[in-house]
Design a protein around this motif. Structure first.
Motif, PDB file in Angstrom:
ATOM      1  N   ALA A 175       0.831  -1.208   0.000  1.00 12.18           N
ATOM      2  CA  ALA A 175       0.000   0.000   0.000  1.00 12.18           C
ATOM      3  C   ALA A 175       0.862   1.253   0.000  1.00 12.18           C
ATOM      4  O   ALA A 175       0.552   2.239  -0.693  1.00 12.18           O
ATOM      5  CB  ALA A 175      -0.929  -0.009   1.217  1.00 12.18           C
ATOM      6  N   ALA A 176       1.960   1.257   0.772  1.00 15.38           N
ATOM      7  CA  ALA A 176       2.852   2.409   0.800  1.00 15.38           C
ATOM      8  C   ALA A 176       3.526   2.605  -0.549  1.00 15.38           C
ATOM      9  O   ALA A 176       3.698   3.738  -1.016  1.00 15.38           O
ATOM     10  CB  ALA A 176       3.899   2.224   1.897  1.00 15.38           C
ATOM     11  N   ALA A 177       3.912   1.497  -1.198  1.00 18.14           N
ATOM     12  CA  ALA A 177       4.544   1.603  -2.513  1.00 18.14           C
ATOM     13  C   ALA A 177       3.561   2.136  -3.553  1.00 18.14           C
ATOM     14  O   ALA A 177       3.927   2.940  -4.420  1.00 18.14           O
ATOM     15  CB  ALA A 177       5.100   0.252  -2.940  1.00 18.14           C
ATOM     16  N   ILE A 178       2.301   1.727  -3.463  1.00 23.18           N
ATOM     17  CA  ILE A 178       1.285   2.217  -4.396  1.00 23.18           C
ATOM     18  C   ILE A 178       1.067   3.715  -4.207  1.00 23.18           C
ATOM     19  O   ILE A 178       0.841   4.460  -5.178  1.00 23.18           O
ATOM     20  CB  ILE A 178      -0.033   1.433  -4.214  1.00 23.18           C
ATOM     21  N   ASP A 179       1.154   4.189  -2.963  1.00 22.63           N
ATOM     22  CA  ASP A 179       0.985   5.610  -2.684  1.00 22.63           C
ATOM     23  C   ASP A 179       2.192   6.439  -3.101  1.00 22.63           C
ATOM     24  O   ASP A 179       2.188   7.662  -2.934  1.00 22.63           O
ATOM     25  CB  ASP A 179       0.718   5.825  -1.191  1.00 22.63           C
ATOM     26  N   GLY A 180       3.234   5.784  -3.604  1.00 25.49           N
ATOM     27  CA  GLY A 180       4.388   6.512  -4.104  1.00 25.49           C
ATOM     28  C   GLY A 180       5.528   6.671  -3.112  1.00 25.49           C
ATOM     29  O   GLY A 180       6.454   7.445  -3.366  1.00 25.49           O
ATOM     30  N   ALA A 181       5.508   5.950  -1.998  1.00 22.30           N
ATOM     31  CA  ALA A 181       6.576   6.054  -1.001  1.00 22.30           C
ATOM     32  C   ALA A 181       7.836   5.369  -1.509  1.00 22.30           C
ATOM     33  O   ALA A 181       7.784   4.276  -2.076  1.00 22.30           O
ATOM     34  CB  ALA A 181       6.137   5.433   0.321  1.00 22.30           C
ATOM     35  N   GLY A 182       8.979   6.031  -1.307  1.00 23.10           N
ATOM     36  CA  GLY A 182      10.255   5.458  -1.685  1.00 23.10           C
ATOM     37  C   GLY A 182      10.786   4.513  -0.625  1.00 23.10           C
ATOM     38  O   GLY A 182      10.151   4.281   0.416  1.00 23.10           O
ATOM     39  N   LEU A 183      11.980   3.983  -0.871  1.00 19.36           N
ATOM     40  CA  LEU A 183      12.559   2.998   0.041  1.00 19.36           C
ATOM     41  C   LEU A 183      12.779   3.586   1.425  1.00 19.36           C
ATOM     42  O   LEU A 183      12.382   2.997   2.434  1.00 19.36           O
ATOM     43  CB  LEU A 183      13.883   2.467  -0.535  1.00 19.36           C
ATOM     44  N   PHE A 184      13.430   4.743   1.500  1.00 17.86           N
ATOM     45  CA  PHE A 184      13.741   5.327   2.800  1.00 17.86           C
ATOM     46  C   PHE A 184      12.472   5.772   3.521  1.00 17.86           C
ATOM     47  O   PHE A 184      12.397   5.706   4.752  1.00 17.86           O
ATOM     48  CB  PHE A 184      14.705   6.510   2.628  1.00 17.86           C
ATOM     49  N   THR A 185      11.475   6.212   2.773  1.00 20.02           N
ATOM     50  CA  THR A 185      10.204   6.577   3.400  1.00 20.02           C
ATOM     51  C   THR A 185       9.517   5.348   3.980  1.00 20.02           C
ATOM     52  O   THR A 185       8.954   5.398   5.089  1.00 20.02           O
ATOM     53  CB  THR A 185       9.285   7.258   2.374  1.00 20.02           C
ATOM     54  N   ILE A 186       9.561   4.243   3.237  1.00 16.79           N
ATOM     55  CA  ILE A 186       8.963   3.001   3.746  1.00 16.79           C
ATOM     56  C   ILE A 186       9.690   2.529   5.001  1.00 16.79           C
ATOM     57  O   ILE A 186       9.051   2.125   5.981  1.00 16.79           O
ATOM     58  CB  ILE A 186       8.995   1.920   2.645  1.00 16.79           C
ATOM     59  N   LEU A 187      11.034   2.605   4.989  1.00 13.41           N
ATOM     60  CA  LEU A 187      11.786   2.182   6.166  1.00 13.41           C
ATOM     61  C   LEU A 187      11.491   3.069   7.370  1.00 13.41           C
ATOM     62  O   LEU A 187      11.360   2.579   8.499  1.00 13.41           O
ATOM     63  CB  LEU A 187      13.284   2.195   5.852  1.00 13.41           C
ATOM     64  N   ARG A 188      11.391   4.364   7.131  1.00 12.99           N
ATOM     65  CA  ARG A 188      11.261   5.306   8.246  1.00 12.99           C
ATOM     66  C   ARG A 188       9.834   5.405   8.764  1.00 12.99           C
ATOM     67  O   ARG A 188       9.629   5.499   9.974  1.00 12.99           O
ATOM     68  CB  ARG A 188      11.763   6.680   7.799  1.00 12.99           C
ATOM     69  N   VAL A 213       7.025   3.324   7.784  1.00 10.65           N
ATOM     70  CA  VAL A 213       6.193   2.109   7.776  1.00 10.65           C
ATOM     71  C   VAL A 213       6.867   0.983   8.554  1.00 10.65           C
ATOM     72  O   VAL A 213       6.311   0.448   9.517  1.00 10.65           O
ATOM     73  CB  VAL A 213       5.876   1.658   6.334  1.00 10.65           C
ATOM     74  N   VAL A 214       8.073   0.623   8.130  1.00 16.45           N
ATOM     75  CA  VAL A 214       8.750  -0.529   8.738  1.00 16.45           C
ATOM     76  C   VAL A 214       9.161  -0.231  10.174  1.00 16.45           C
ATOM     77  O   VAL A 214       8.935  -1.057  11.070  1.00 16.45           O
ATOM     78  CB  VAL A 214       9.969  -0.926   7.885  1.00 16.45           C
ATOM     79  N   ALA A 215       9.776   0.916  10.407  1.00 11.62           N
ATOM     80  CA  ALA A 215      10.279   1.233  11.747  1.00 11.62           C
ATOM     81  C   ALA A 215       9.181   1.248  12.810  1.00 11.62           C
ATOM     82  O   ALA A 215       9.347   0.637  13.876  1.00 11.62           O
ATOM     83  CB  ALA A 215      11.032   2.567  11.719  1.00 11.62           C
ATOM     84  N   PRO A 216       8.029   1.915  12.609  1.00  9.58           N
ATOM     85  CA  PRO A 216       6.985   1.866  13.647  1.00  9.58           C
ATOM     86  C   PRO A 216       6.438   0.469  13.895  1.00  9.58           C
ATOM     87  O   PRO A 216       6.184   0.093  15.045  1.00  9.58           O
ATOM     88  CB  PRO A 216       5.904   2.802  13.088  1.00  9.58           C
ATOM     89  N   VAL A 217       6.245  -0.315  12.818  1.00 11.76           N
ATOM     90  CA  VAL A 217       5.684  -1.663  12.999  1.00 11.76           C
ATOM     91  C   VAL A 217       6.672  -2.576  13.712  1.00 11.76           C
ATOM     92  O   VAL A 217       6.294  -3.377  14.574  1.00 11.76           O
ATOM     93  CB  VAL A 217       5.286  -2.251  11.630  1.00 11.76           C
ATOM     94  N   ALA A 218       7.960  -2.456  13.362  1.00 15.33           N
ATOM     95  CA  ALA A 218       8.991  -3.334  13.934  1.00 15.33           C
ATOM     96  C   ALA A 218       9.688  -2.710  15.129  1.00 15.33           C
ATOM     97  O   ALA A 218      10.770  -3.174  15.507  1.00 15.33           O
ATOM     98  CB  ALA A 218      10.020  -3.678  12.854  1.00 15.33           C
ATOM     99  N   MET A 219       9.099  -1.673  15.743  1.00 16.01           N
ATOM    100  CA  MET A 219       9.765  -0.999  16.855  1.00 16.01           C
ATOM    101  C   MET A 219      10.085  -1.924  18.029  1.00 16.01           C
ATOM    102  O   MET A 219      11.162  -1.808  18.629  1.00 16.01           O
ATOM    103  CB  MET A 219       8.904   0.175  17.326  1.00 16.01           C
TER     104      MET A 219
END
Length: 287
Positions: free
Chosen positions: A184-197, A199-205
Motif C-alpha cells: 500500500a505504501a509503494a502504491i501511494d508513491g513512497a520510496g525505500l527510505f520513506t517506507i523504512l522510516r 512504515v517498517v520502523a513503527p511496525v517493527a519498533m
C-alpha cells in the motif's frame, strides 16, 4: 447437558492444576538468578570489615562508604572517564549497528536478494571464530593505524562484532511485517527510505528495541578487546573494574559498590525496555 458441561469444566481445570507447580519453579529460578545481584548490592552497603567476614554478616550496619570511595576515586583515577567511554562506545556502536542492520534485514526478508540464505550463513560464520583468535590481528591493525587507546576504534570494533547477530534478529522481526502495508505504501508513491522510516520502523519498533538493547549490553560488558586495545585514555568501565584487584588485596565492599554502579545502566535499560524486549523477542527471533 449439565453432565457434558461438568465434564468440559473438569477437562479445563486439570491442565491449570497441573501447571501450577511450574509457577513455583519459575519463581525459584528467578530468585536463584537474582540472589547474586542482591547479595552484591547488600555487600556494597557494608563496611570492609563486615564484608570480609566469613560467613558474611547479614545484620551488619549499612553504610555508603564504598560508594563514596568509588565516586571520589580514592586511591586512583576517578570512575567518570571510563563510564563516559563505555557510554560513548556502547551507544555509538548500537546506533551504527541499527543503521546498517535494518536495511540489510530489509533486503534479506522483505525484498530478498538472490541466495539470501548464503548471505545469512556468511553473517553467522563471522561469529564462529573464537574472539581471542582475532585479538592479535586486530591489535596489529590498531597499532599500525595509530588507533590504539582510541574510543572511536573501539566503537567501530563493537559495531562489527554486533552486526551479524543484529542482522539475524532484525530479519526475523521484519519478516513479521505484513506485506500488504508495504504494498500500500509503494502504491501511494513512497520510496525505500520513506517506507523504512514511516512504515517498517513503527511496525517493527519492538524488534528494533530488543536488538538495540542486546547490542548495548554486549558492548557495555565487553572486556577482552577493551582491556588489550585501550589504556589510560579510552579505558571502559569493565576495564576500570579490573583495577580493583591489586597487590594490596581485594576490598570486597568497594568492588561490589563499583560493580553495582557499572551494572546500573544495563539494568535500567532492561527495565525501561522490558515490554518492548518481550514483545520483540516473541515476534519470531527465538523460533
Amino acid at each position: 447437558m449439565s453432565t457434558a458441561t461438568a465434564a468440559r469444566s473438569t477437562r479445563v481445570d486439570k491442565p491449570r492444576k497441573a501447571w501450577r507447580p511450574w509457577g513455583l519453579v519459575a519463581w525459584i529460578c528467578g530468585l536463584i538468578f537474582v540472589a547474586p545481584v542482591l547479595w552484591m548490592v547488600l555487600t556494597s552497603l557494608h563496611s570492609e570489615p563486615d564484608a570480609a567476614t566469613n560467613p558474611p554478616s547479614l545484620g551488619a550496619p549499612l553504610t555508603f562508604d564504598g560508594y563514596a570511595e568509588f565516586f571520589s576515586g580514592t586511591g586512583g583515577a576517578g570512575p567518570w572517564p571510563p563510564l563516559i567511554n563505555s557510554f560513548s562506545a556502547s551507544i555509538g556502536s548500537t546506533v551504527l549497528v541499527l543503521l546498517l542492520a535494518i536495511p540489510a534485514a530489509y533486503a534479506l526478508s522483505i525484498k530478498p536478494v538472490e541466495k539470501w540464505t548464503d548471505v545469512l550463513f556468511f553473517f553467522l560464520s563471522t561469529k564462529m571464530m573464537p574472539v581471542v583468535a582475532a585479538l592479535l590481528p586486530i591489535y596489529l591493525v590498531a597499532q599500525y593505524s595509530g588507533m590504539l587507546d582510541n574510543i572511536s576504534f573501539l566503537t567501530v570494533l563493537y559495531t562489527s562484532m554486533n552486526l551479524p547477530i543484529a542482522v539475524w534478529l532484525m530479519r526475523s522481526f521484519l519478516a513479521e511485517v505484513p506485506k500488504e502495508i508495504l504494498e500500500a505504501a509503494a502504491i501511494d508513491g513512497a520510496g525505500l527510505f520513506t517506507i523504512l522510516r514511516r512504515v517498517v520502523a513503527p511496525v517493527a519498533m519492538p524488534g528494533i528495541a530488543a536488538t538495540a538493547l542486546i547490542c548495548f549490553i554486549f558492548s557495555w560488558n565487553e572486556l577482552l578487546f577493551a582491556r588489550v586495545l585501550t589504556g589510560v585514555v579510552a579505558g571502559t568501565a569493565p576495564v576500570y573494574l579490573t583495577g580493583f584487584v591489586t597487590s594490596q588485596g581485594l576490598f570486597l565492599a568497594k568492588v561490589c559498590a563499583a560493580a553495582t554502579v557499572v551494572s546500573l545502566p544495563v539494568l535500567i535499560a532492561g527495565f525501561a525496555a522490558q515490554d518492548k524486549l518481550v514483545q520483540g523477542l516473541s515476534l519470531g527471533a527465538v523460533k
